[in-house]
Design a protein around this motif. Structure first.
Motif, PDB file in Angstrom:
ATOM      1  N   ARG A 138     -16.030  25.140  50.862  1.00 20.56           N
ATOM      2  CA  ARG A 138     -14.816  24.934  50.080  1.00 20.56           C
ATOM      3  C   ARG A 138     -14.494  23.444  49.958  1.00 20.56           C
ATOM      4  O   ARG A 138     -14.166  22.937  48.895  1.00 20.56           O
ATOM      5  N   ASP A 139     -14.623  22.723  51.074  1.00 21.68           N
ATOM      6  CA  ASP A 139     -14.355  21.277  51.049  1.00 21.68           C
ATOM      7  C   ASP A 139     -15.344  20.567  50.129  1.00 21.68           C
ATOM      8  O   ASP A 139     -14.982  19.603  49.438  1.00 21.68           O
ATOM      9  N   ASN A 140     -16.582  21.049  50.108  1.00 30.45           N
ATOM     10  CA  ASN A 140     -17.595  20.426  49.249  1.00 30.45           C
ATOM     11  C   ASN A 140     -17.237  20.627  47.774  1.00 30.45           C
ATOM     12  O   ASN A 140     -17.359  19.709  46.955  1.00 30.45           O
ATOM     13  N   GLN A 141     -16.779  21.820  47.416  1.00 30.42           N
ATOM     14  CA  GLN A 141     -16.411  22.084  46.024  1.00 30.42           C
ATOM     15  C   GLN A 141     -15.243  21.199  45.587  1.00 30.42           C
ATOM     16  O   GLN A 141     -15.239  20.631  44.493  1.00 30.42           O
ATOM     17  N   GLN A 142     -14.261  21.045  46.463  1.00 32.66           N
ATOM     18  CA  GLN A 142     -13.116  20.196  46.157  1.00 32.66           C
ATOM     19  C   GLN A 142     -13.558  18.740  45.984  1.00 32.66           C
ATOM     20  O   GLN A 142     -13.081  18.027  45.099  1.00 32.66           O
ATOM     21  N   ALA A 143     -14.480  18.276  46.830  1.00 29.42           N
ATOM     22  CA  ALA A 143     -14.958  16.900  46.737  1.00 29.42           C
ATOM     23  C   ALA A 143     -15.699  16.669  45.425  1.00 29.42           C
ATOM     24  O   ALA A 143     -15.600  15.594  44.816  1.00 29.42           O
ATOM     25  N   GLN A 144     -16.464  17.654  44.951  1.00 27.22           N
ATOM     26  CA  GLN A 144     -17.182  17.504  43.692  1.00 27.22           C
ATOM     27  C   GLN A 144     -16.207  17.376  42.524  1.00 27.22           C
ATOM     28  O   GLN A 144     -16.418  16.581  41.593  1.00 27.22           O
ATOM     29  N   LEU A 145     -15.112  18.157  42.531  1.00 24.72           N
ATOM     30  CA  LEU A 145     -14.104  18.062  41.480  1.00 24.72           C
ATOM     31  C   LEU A 145     -13.407  16.703  41.509  1.00 24.72           C
ATOM     32  O   LEU A 145     -13.144  16.091  40.468  1.00 24.72           O
ATOM     33  N   ALA A 153     -18.114  12.567  48.020  1.00 26.76           N
ATOM     34  CA  ALA A 153     -18.589  13.896  47.619  1.00 26.76           C
ATOM     35  C   ALA A 153     -19.885  14.252  48.331  1.00 26.76           C
ATOM     36  O   ALA A 153     -20.156  15.419  48.617  1.00 26.76           O
ATOM     37  N   LEU A 154     -20.689  13.199  48.650  1.00 25.67           N
ATOM     38  CA  LEU A 154     -21.968  13.450  49.317  1.00 25.67           C
ATOM     39  C   LEU A 154     -21.761  13.942  50.745  1.00 25.67           C
ATOM     40  O   LEU A 154     -22.482  14.820  51.219  1.00 25.67           O
ATOM     41  N   THR A 155     -20.768  13.365  51.446  1.00 21.72           N
ATOM     42  CA  THR A 155     -20.543  13.734  52.847  1.00 21.72           C
ATOM     43  C   THR A 155     -20.268  15.228  53.019  1.00 21.72           C
ATOM     44  O   THR A 155     -20.902  15.875  53.870  1.00 21.72           O
ATOM     45  N   PRO A 156     -19.359  15.841  52.251  1.00 15.56           N
ATOM     46  CA  PRO A 156     -19.167  17.295  52.394  1.00 15.56           C
ATOM     47  C   PRO A 156     -20.436  18.081  52.081  1.00 15.56           C
ATOM     48  O   PRO A 156     -20.716  19.094  52.728  1.00 15.56           O
ATOM     49  N   ALA A 157     -21.225  17.595  51.111  1.00 16.81           N
ATOM     50  CA  ALA A 157     -22.473  18.294  50.793  1.00 16.81           C
ATOM     51  C   ALA A 157     -23.441  18.230  51.972  1.00 16.81           C
ATOM     52  O   ALA A 157     -24.116  19.213  52.304  1.00 16.81           O
ATOM     53  N   GLU A 158     -23.511  17.059  52.599  1.00 14.25           N
ATOM     54  CA  GLU A 158     -24.385  16.920  53.768  1.00 14.25           C
ATOM     55  C   GLU A 158     -23.901  17.787  54.921  1.00 14.25           C
ATOM     56  O   GLU A 158     -24.709  18.367  55.657  1.00 14.25           O
ATOM     57  N   LEU A 159     -22.577  17.843  55.108  1.00 15.68           N
ATOM     58  CA  LEU A 159     -22.031  18.662  56.184  1.00 15.68           C
ATOM     59  C   LEU A 159     -22.332  20.141  55.977  1.00 15.68           C
ATOM     60  O   LEU A 159     -22.603  20.870  56.934  1.00 15.68           O
ATOM     61  N   VAL A 160     -22.294  20.566  54.697  1.00 14.33           N
ATOM     62  CA  VAL A 160     -22.661  21.961  54.407  1.00 14.33           C
ATOM     63  C   VAL A 160     -24.111  22.201  54.814  1.00 14.33           C
ATOM     64  O   VAL A 160     -24.445  23.222  55.442  1.00 14.33           O
ATOM     65  N   ALA A 161     -24.995  21.215  54.469  1.00 13.84           N
ATOM     66  CA  ALA A 161     -26.416  21.360  54.810  1.00 13.84           C
ATOM     67  C   ALA A 161     -26.610  21.405  56.321  1.00 13.84           C
ATOM     68  O   ALA A 161     -27.369  22.231  56.846  1.00 13.84           O
ATOM     69  N   LYS A 162     -25.907  20.508  57.043  1.00 18.58           N
ATOM     70  CA  LYS A 162     -26.037  20.480  58.507  1.00 18.58           C
ATOM     71  C   LYS A 162     -25.467  21.746  59.123  1.00 18.58           C
ATOM     72  O   LYS A 162     -25.992  22.273  60.106  1.00 18.58           O
ATOM     73  N   GLY A 163     -24.359  22.240  58.548  1.00 16.84           N
ATOM     74  CA  GLY A 163     -23.772  23.474  59.068  1.00 16.84           C
ATOM     75  C   GLY A 163     -24.700  24.658  58.902  1.00 16.84           C
ATOM     76  O   GLY A 163     -24.827  25.499  59.793  1.00 16.84           O
ATOM     77  N   THR A 183     -27.594  15.562  76.013  1.00 13.59           N
ATOM     78  CA  THR A 183     -26.441  16.355  75.584  1.00 13.59           C
ATOM     79  C   THR A 183     -26.389  16.358  74.060  1.00 13.59           C
ATOM     80  O   THR A 183     -26.520  15.304  73.424  1.00 13.59           O
ATOM     81  N   TYR A 184     -26.194  17.525  73.474  1.00 16.56           N
ATOM     82  CA  TYR A 184     -26.177  17.678  72.019  1.00 16.56           C
ATOM     83  C   TYR A 184     -24.728  17.820  71.545  1.00 16.56           C
ATOM     84  O   TYR A 184     -23.943  18.577  72.130  1.00 16.56           O
ATOM     85  N   TYR A 185     -24.392  17.072  70.485  1.00 13.43           N
ATOM     86  CA  TYR A 185     -23.024  17.034  69.976  1.00 13.43           C
ATOM     87  C   TYR A 185     -22.974  17.664  68.574  1.00 13.43           C
ATOM     88  O   TYR A 185     -23.904  17.514  67.774  1.00 13.43           O
ATOM     89  N   SER A 186     -21.880  18.327  68.298  1.00  9.53           N
ATOM     90  CA  SER A 186     -21.751  19.035  67.029  1.00  9.53           C
ATOM     91  C   SER A 186     -21.688  18.041  65.868  1.00  9.53           C
ATOM     92  O   SER A 186     -20.902  17.101  65.898  1.00  9.53           O
ATOM     93  N   PRO A 187     -22.495  18.257  64.812  1.00 10.65           N
ATOM     94  CA  PRO A 187     -22.452  17.355  63.659  1.00 10.65           C
ATOM     95  C   PRO A 187     -21.331  17.704  62.686  1.00 10.65           C
ATOM     96  O   PRO A 187     -21.052  16.933  61.779  1.00 10.65           O
ATOM     97  N   VAL A 188     -20.698  18.861  62.857  1.00  9.06           N
ATOM     98  CA  VAL A 188     -19.676  19.312  61.902  1.00  9.06           C
ATOM     99  C   VAL A 188     -18.491  19.903  62.658  1.00  9.06           C
ATOM    100  O   VAL A 188     -18.571  20.218  63.849  1.00  9.06           O
ATOM    101  N   SER A 189     -17.398  20.052  61.936  1.00  8.62           N
ATOM    102  CA  SER A 189     -16.234  20.789  62.443  1.00  8.62           C
ATOM    103  C   SER A 189     -16.199  22.139  61.732  1.00  8.62           C
ATOM    104  O   SER A 189     -15.944  22.207  60.527  1.00  8.62           O
ATOM    105  N   ALA A 190     -16.492  23.195  62.462  1.00  4.53           N
ATOM    106  CA  ALA A 190     -16.587  24.532  61.855  1.00  4.53           C
ATOM    107  C   ALA A 190     -16.540  25.590  62.951  1.00  4.53           C
ATOM    108  O   ALA A 190     -16.868  25.315  64.112  1.00  4.53           O
ATOM    109  N   PRO A 191     -16.159  26.829  62.605  1.00  6.30           N
ATOM    110  CA  PRO A 191     -16.212  27.925  63.584  1.00  6.30           C
ATOM    111  C   PRO A 191     -17.656  28.193  64.013  1.00  6.30           C
ATOM    112  O   PRO A 191     -18.597  28.038  63.221  1.00  6.30           O
ATOM    113  N   ILE A 192     -17.825  28.579  65.279  1.00  3.26           N
ATOM    114  CA  ILE A 192     -19.163  28.904  65.792  1.00  3.26           C
ATOM    115  C   ILE A 192     -19.463  30.373  65.467  1.00  3.26           C
ATOM    116  O   ILE A 192     -18.730  31.275  65.866  1.00  3.26           O
ATOM    117  N   LYS A 193     -20.539  30.576  64.755  1.00  2.66           N
ATOM    118  CA  LYS A 193     -20.933  31.935  64.391  1.00  2.66           C
ATOM    119  C   LYS A 193     -21.719  32.598  65.517  1.00  2.66           C
ATOM    120  O   LYS A 193     -21.491  33.769  65.858  1.00  2.66           O
TER     121      LYS A 193
END
Length: 576
Positions: free
Chosen positions: A139-146, A364-374, A103-113
């Motif tokens: 957007r979350d990644n940009q906020q985390a970088q700031l 800040a790294l976690t949101p960046a990784e989530l963007v990559a996984k998304g 069974t495969y589990y979602s690595p992120v919380s995001a809308p399904i395209k």
């Protein structure tokens, strides 16, 4: 018993039998009972036709027998004992299952395209099955970088302030060190004076201590005397208590008895005991009084002992002056050595500051990784079939949510149910042929359960698993497969057709024709196939065994053997 009288009857019967049965055909065993040697009887599918033919033959034979005055030997079909190879095959059917379901589990919380996972469809390792809309993640990644940059700036400012505080503290430390050096000279001078005074003080203390030791020795001796007197008092008090308990109020009676006869010779035993008891009482009372007087004196002497008192005012004053000077020096010394450290941040505070920086970087790294996984989406990591798709229930995924399940087609098995009677035949490693529709695969028995459970029909069965060694894209998970498994094999052994074997309460046997007479021979059987069976003992190669299903055989009957192949050929010629 039906007996044939003439050769013509034999030929007619053989012709009819051949015409009814045709050429010998092979079949596969479906269970253990089918793999056992058959008993001597007609096949079920020929019973009714043969019965009708039998009646006709009886009538013909009856007519023919009228013209013959002499009985004729029966003609029986026989088969030769030969050598050959035998395989015992076990047949079953089961359901194809995947050995690896994931069974495969979602690595992120995001809308399904887009969701490309469809139940029942085949997938390959690397296929992208889920893609996400990563707008919110970016957007979350940009906020985390700031937030990270703000945290790092605050940390740098704190470290700069700490450096200034340390510089100021170092200057103060230098002044404190100079003051400490001056105080050290005063402390050293007082220490010399104190050492001399201490020596004098120790001599005086030694004299006082000697007196105290002598007093302690006297105290111990007097305490021992007091303990001894106390023990005597306790013993005498016990004697008086016993007399009072036994003769309370009879003092006058005792005195009168003693006055009557001071020698006690004329008194009764009771009177004597009474007088004796009060004599003991008087002696105990006198001893008690004497011991108490001595005990009181020893106690007074003990309390009178006083230890000498000693005080050295000069030494005490000098010691107080030294302690004050030392404390003043110690404060200056500590100020000189700790001023810079106290002014700045501690090592723990500096470490916590670095930890805060690291945590901010990780956050800040976690949101960046989530963007990559998304952006990467969800991929299959093995070849298989989509077994379920939970993502169809919603248009958005949450981190850790089950999305879809893949049943691998690279590692598959067939699960079968085995009768407990066949358990001993199931050897791990047995090879099998698996048939699914028009496709065939090779398989290996990998597991046999050690417990029998009831199936849906209430019959006890043992579960077993056969691994498919060479699966391909035609494998269908959940489909029914037929299993043909070799469970026993014997090569270059004596074999006979299975139908020649007869069974009785004494065991297995065959009929043979010796010197024109039918004889029974007991045999020991081994591996059996659908058409042949191994004979371990009882027969020799080349012997002829009766192989005739159309005649009732009895031991001792006269018979003429004819090879079964010849009889079949003769019957075929008649049929044509």
């Amino acid at each position: 018993m039906f007996s044939k009288k003439k050769k013509e009857q034999d030929e007619i019967l053989d012709t009819i039998d051949t015409d009814m049965t045709g050429d010998e055909s092979s079949f596969e065993l479906e269970d253990e009972e089918a793999s056992k040697p058959p008993k001597k009887k007609l096949p079920g599918w020929v019973i009714i036709p043969v019965a009708a033919v039998f009646i006709i033959i009886v009538a013909v034979a009856s007519q023919l027998s009228k013209g013959s005055g002499k009985a004729k030997d029966a003609t029986l079909q026989v088969s030769s004992v030969d050598t050959g190879n035998i395989k015992e095959v076990y047949n079953a059917s089961g359901k194809i299952e995947s050995e690896n379901t994931k069974t495969y589990y979602s690595p992120v919380s995001a809308p399904i395209k887009k969701c490309s996972a469809i139940v029942g469809s085949t997938v390959k390792a690397g296929d992208v099955l889920i893609t996400y809309d990563t707008t919110n993640l970016e957007r979350d990644n940009q906020q985390a970088q700031l937030t990270l940059q703000s945290s790092l700036n605050a940390s740098q400012a704190t470290k700069a302030q700490n450096a200034k505080a340390i510089d100021a503290a170092n200057a103060a430390s230098s002044q404190a060190a100079e003051q400490a050096n001056k105080l050290a000279d005063k402390v050293n001078d007082l220490a010399g004076q104190l050492d001399a005074a201490y020596a004098q003080n120790e001599s005086a203390l030694s004299t006082v201590q000697s007196e105290i030791d002598a007093n302690n020795a006297s105290r111990e001796k007097l305490q021992e005397e007091i303990d001894q007197y106390t023990a005597v008092m306790t013993e005498q008090q016990n004697i008086m208590d016993r007399v009072n308990a036994g003769y309370n109020g009879r003092r006058a009676e005792a005195d009168a008895a003693k006055a009557k006869d001071p020698t006690l010779t004329s008194l009764t035993e009771e009177e004597k005991a009474l007088v004796k008891a009060f004599e003991d009482f008087d002696k105990a009372q006198a001893a008690y009084t004497e011991a108490k007087t001595a005990c009181d004196k020893a106690t007074a002497d003990l309390n009178a002992i006083k230890d000498p008192e000693y005080s050295n005012t000069e030494y005490a004053e000098l010691k107080a002056a030294y302690d004050a000077a030392y404390a003043e020096w110690e404060a200056a010394y500590n100020a000189a050595n700790t001023a810079s450290a106290d002014a700045g941040m501690t090592s723990s505070e500096m470490a916590n500051l670095d930890i805060s920086d690291n945590l901010a970087e990780l956050s800040a790294l976690t949101p960046a990784e989530l963007v990559a996984k998304g952006k990467e989406g969800m991929k299959a990591d093995m070849d298989g079939v989509i077994a379920s798709v939970d993502a169809l229930q919603t248009n958005a995924a949450t981190q850790g949510m089950a999305m879809f399940t893949i049943a691998s087609t690279e590692k598959v098995r067939v699960k079968i149910e085995v009768s407990p009677d066949d358990y001993e035949k199931m050897k791990v490693g047995n090879k099998a042929v698996i048939t699914v529709g028009e496709f065939k695969y090779e398989g290996t028995l990998k597991k046999v359960n050690k417990i029998a459970i009831e199936n849906a029909k209430g019959n006890p069965v043992i579960g077993a698993e056969i691994h498919i060694d060479n699966p391909d894209e035609n494998i269908c998970i959940g489909a029914t497969a037929k299993i043909t498994m070799t469970v026993a094999e014997a090569n270059d052994v004596l074999v006979v057709p299975t139908e020649v074997i007869n069974t009785s309460s004494d065991g297995d046997f065959v009929y043979v024709i010796e010197d024109g007479v039918v004889r029974k021979k007991t045999v020991e059987l081994g591996t059996a196939s659908t058409t042949q069976i191994e004979v371990k003992s009882g027969l020799k190669k080349g012997e002829k065994v009766v192989n005739d299903l159309n005649v009732d055989i009895t031991e001792g009957m006269k018979a003429t053997p004819v090879e079964k192949q010849e009889a079949d050929a003769s019957a075929e010629a008649v049929k044509e």
